[in-house]
Scaffold this active site. Structure first.
Site, mmCIF file in Angstrom:
data_model
loop_
_atom_site.group_PDB
_atom_site.id
_atom_site.type_symbol
_atom_site.label_atom_id
_atom_site.label_comp_id
_atom_site.label_asym_id
_atom_site.label_seq_id
_atom_site.Cartn_x
_atom_site.Cartn_y
_atom_site.Cartn_z
ATOM 1 N N SER A 186 -9.948 -11.706 -30.888
ATOM 2 C CA SER A 186 -10.160 -13.145 -31.070
ATOM 3 C C SER A 186 -10.758 -13.599 -32.389
ATOM 4 O O SER A 186 -10.792 -14.796 -32.661
ATOM 5 C CB SER A 186 -11.006 -13.699 -29.931
ATOM 6 O OG SER A 186 -10.174 -13.926 -28.841
ATOM 7 N N LYS B 181 -18.489 -20.828 -32.992
ATOM 8 C CA LYS B 181 -17.601 -20.867 -31.823
ATOM 9 C C LYS B 181 -18.410 -21.398 -30.634
ATOM 10 O O LYS B 181 -19.593 -21.036 -30.476
ATOM 11 C CB LYS B 181 -17.096 -19.443 -31.542
ATOM 12 C CG LYS B 181 -16.027 -19.351 -30.460
ATOM 13 C CD LYS B 181 -15.465 -17.939 -30.414
ATOM 14 C CE LYS B 181 -14.393 -17.743 -29.360
ATOM 15 N NZ LYS B 181 -13.839 -16.377 -29.354
ATOM 16 N N SER C 227 -8.924 -16.222 -29.417
ATOM 17 C CA SER C 227 -9.503 -17.438 -28.884
ATOM 18 C C SER C 227 -10.351 -18.221 -29.874
ATOM 19 O O SER C 227 -10.645 -19.386 -29.625
ATOM 20 C CB SER C 227 -10.337 -17.088 -27.657
ATOM 21 O OG SER C 227 -11.412 -16.239 -28.019
HETATM 22 N N1 GLN Z 1 -6.193 -12.441 -26.315
HETATM 23 C C1 GLN Z 1 -7.174 -11.595 -25.716
HETATM 24 C C2 GLN Z 1 -7.508 -12.082 -24.337
HETATM 25 O O1 GLN Z 1 -7.027 -13.090 -23.947
HETATM 26 C C3 GLN Z 1 -8.393 -11.467 -26.576
HETATM 27 C C4 GLN Z 1 -9.364 -12.561 -26.422
HETATM 28 C C5 GLN Z 1 -10.658 -12.321 -27.145
HETATM 29 O O2 GLN Z 1 -10.766 -11.434 -27.996
HETATM 30 N N2 GLN Z 1 -11.671 -13.075 -26.745
HETATM 31 O O3 GLN Z 1 -8.239 -11.448 -23.622
#
Ligand code: GLN
Length: 488
Positions: free
Chosen positions: A176, A77, A152
């Site tokens: 994410s 990532k 994400s």
């Molecule tokens: N969807 C969640 C957020 O926007 C989780 C994102 C993540 O785990 N990085 O914060």
């Protein structure tokens, strides 16, 4: 048999036995990427030459007794720092930022003989659930390109599902890893907070962030966890624990395992088809000797509000460092230092990041700290206690990963409230620092993957992995591949 659809461990074995060479595997993935990633957009950076050079060098070093993942190409990532390779976090603000060091997890997979193919697309600074907030454009879901891959870590999930890498390392702050794994038919693990080093992971919400694997099955997740877990003196939140071999401990024996189904996770807002698939998982586990129990954790109803307050608060503080002085982008025009900061941040951050910074700054401000931030901290504590209570009567919890399968591109950003609410099942594990795994459990009426989530007590990774492993002995949902592929 398609080489790019082997699991990471299968490829590792084929490399060790000499059936496949590391350059051959690397080339196969790079060819797939060059042919098919234009539309999917799962990679921000592809390291063609570097990966091939590394593959040749590793092939020369091949000998018995190496890591089971020696020579297996992977995707990182793009919020994991890579020395000499740009690390953008999906943001204009870090466009062109080249870290001078590797994240600890990157060092670890390299030491074990990993071949890094490139950097995966993500929502800007890992804020989002669809990979649509990336400055580098959205990633598409390989199962249906009109849909999002989740987020994400959407680039990582789409990339592994499409056969562009054998596994990926992502980060999970509120879901994410698990949510994109669920949307793309993969098995993903968010380890217990403190199990895997965050050194070199660009911080979003430090008390919730955790690095983990996105793989094709549970055994691969165990093998990757074996590589990356452990105490790191460069991350003081890592725990000195008894990190046994997770892969070696897989037995598929789950007789007597107490599986709890929280009633709060099967109520309003849940797609009936998703509910049905997850109930079917329960039946399979029961068939293998697990004991099902219904549990109630009313605290789970509060998680979304608390999560978004806490995550935004920490993000507003973490993102304060991007001011045009030390990292990445700096605005071209400004008259003085303050204006340089202002212009850099105004032009560098996208809409979602700005929204979170504003919200976070607000909830931390002197006038509202007690009303929002402190209350959210109290909810966090209550959620931890609620889960602890549940783990007194059961060993693992089984829930859906998300209320629905992958939405169409554009849908979520048009209805952000719905998007935030879809983190309902994944954020509790982050708030409580617990391990949680997502695994594919079939498809919906449109043929889109459905994910089931397992959650365990602190350091319960072996139990989660073993439960998923047992499930995957009995079913073959994890073997399905997108694009009408014939399966593994
Ligand atoms: N969807 C969640 C957020 O926007 C989780 C994102 C993540 O785990 N990085 O914060």
């Amino acid at each position: 048999m398609n080489l790019t659809h082997l699991t990471a461990l299968e490829l590792g074995r084929a490399i060790a036995s000499g059936d496949v060479t590391i350059p051959q595997a690397t080339k196969a993935a790079l060819e797939e990427i060059s042919q098919r990633d234009k539309s999917l957009n799962s990679y921000i950076t592809v390291l063609e030459e570097q990966a091939m050079e590394r593959a040749e060098a590793l092939q020369k070093g091949l000998k018995p007794g190496l890591s089971p993942l020696y020579g297996v190409p992977l995707l990182l990532k793009d919020n994991l720092c890579t020395q000499g390779i740009k690390t953008t976090c999906g943001s204009k603000l870090l466009e062109g930022y080249v870290p001078p060091y590797d994240a600890t997890v990157v060092e670890k997979v390299q030491t074990a003989g990993g071949v890094c193919l490139g950097k995966g697309n993500l929502d800007e600074f890992a804020m989002g659930s669809t990979t649509e907030t990336s400055y580098f454009g959205p990633t598409r879901n390989p199962w249906d390109e009109s849909r999002v891959p989740g987020g994400s870590s959407g680039g990582c999930a789409a990339g592994v599902a499409a056969g562009f890498a054998w596994y990926a390392l992502g980060s999970d702050t509120g879901g994410s890893i698990r949510q994109p794994a669920g949307y793309c038919g993969l098995t993903g693990l968010k380890p217990t907070y403190g199990t895997v080093s965050r050194h070199g992971l660009v911080a979003y919400a430090s008390s919730l962030d955790q690095v983990g694997p996105l793989c094709r099955d549970a055994a691969d997740c165990a093998a990757v966890l074996d590589l990356i877990q452990g105490k790191d003196r460069r991350d003081s939140t890592t725990v000195d624990g008894n990190y046994g071999g997770r892969l070696a401990s897989l037995t598929a024996d789950i007789r007597g395992l107490r599986v709890g189904l929280p009633v709060e996770c099967f109520g309003e807002g849940l797609d009936p088809c998703v509910a049905q698939r997850v109930q079917e998982v329960a039946k399979v586990l029961q068939h293998r000797g697990a004991v099902l129990t219904e549990v109630s954790i009313p605290e789970l109803k509060q998680v979304i509000g608390a999560y978004y307050v806490l995550a935004s608060a920490e993000a507003s503080s973490n993102l304060a460092r991007y001011d045009g002085v030390k990292y990445g982008f700096r605005a071209e025009k400004y008259k003085n230092l303050t204006q340089m900061y202002e212009n850099t941040r105004s032009q560098g951050f996208g809409k979602e990041a700005k929204l979170r910074i504003l919200l976070g700054t607000f909830v931390l401000s002197a006038g509202y700290y007690e009303a929002y931030y402190k209350k959210a901290l109290a909810v966090k504590e209550q959620v931890s206690q609620g889960l602890e209570r549940a783990f007194a009567t059961c060993d693992v919890l089984l829930t859906p990963v998300t209320p629905n399968t992958a939405p169409k591109l554009g849908e979520s950003l048009a209805d952000p409230m719905k998007m935030y609410l879809s983190d309902l099942y994944t954020v509790p594990a982050n708030l409580a620092g617990l391990p949680s795994l997502s695994m594919p459990c079939g498809v919906d009426g449109q043929g889109m993957p459905v994910g089931a989530q397992l959650m365990g007590p602190r350091f319960g990774e072996p139990m989660l992995l073993n439960t998923a492993y047992a499930y995957q002995q009995e079913t073959d949902h994890h073997k399905r591949v997108p694009r009408g592929g014939e399966g593994r």
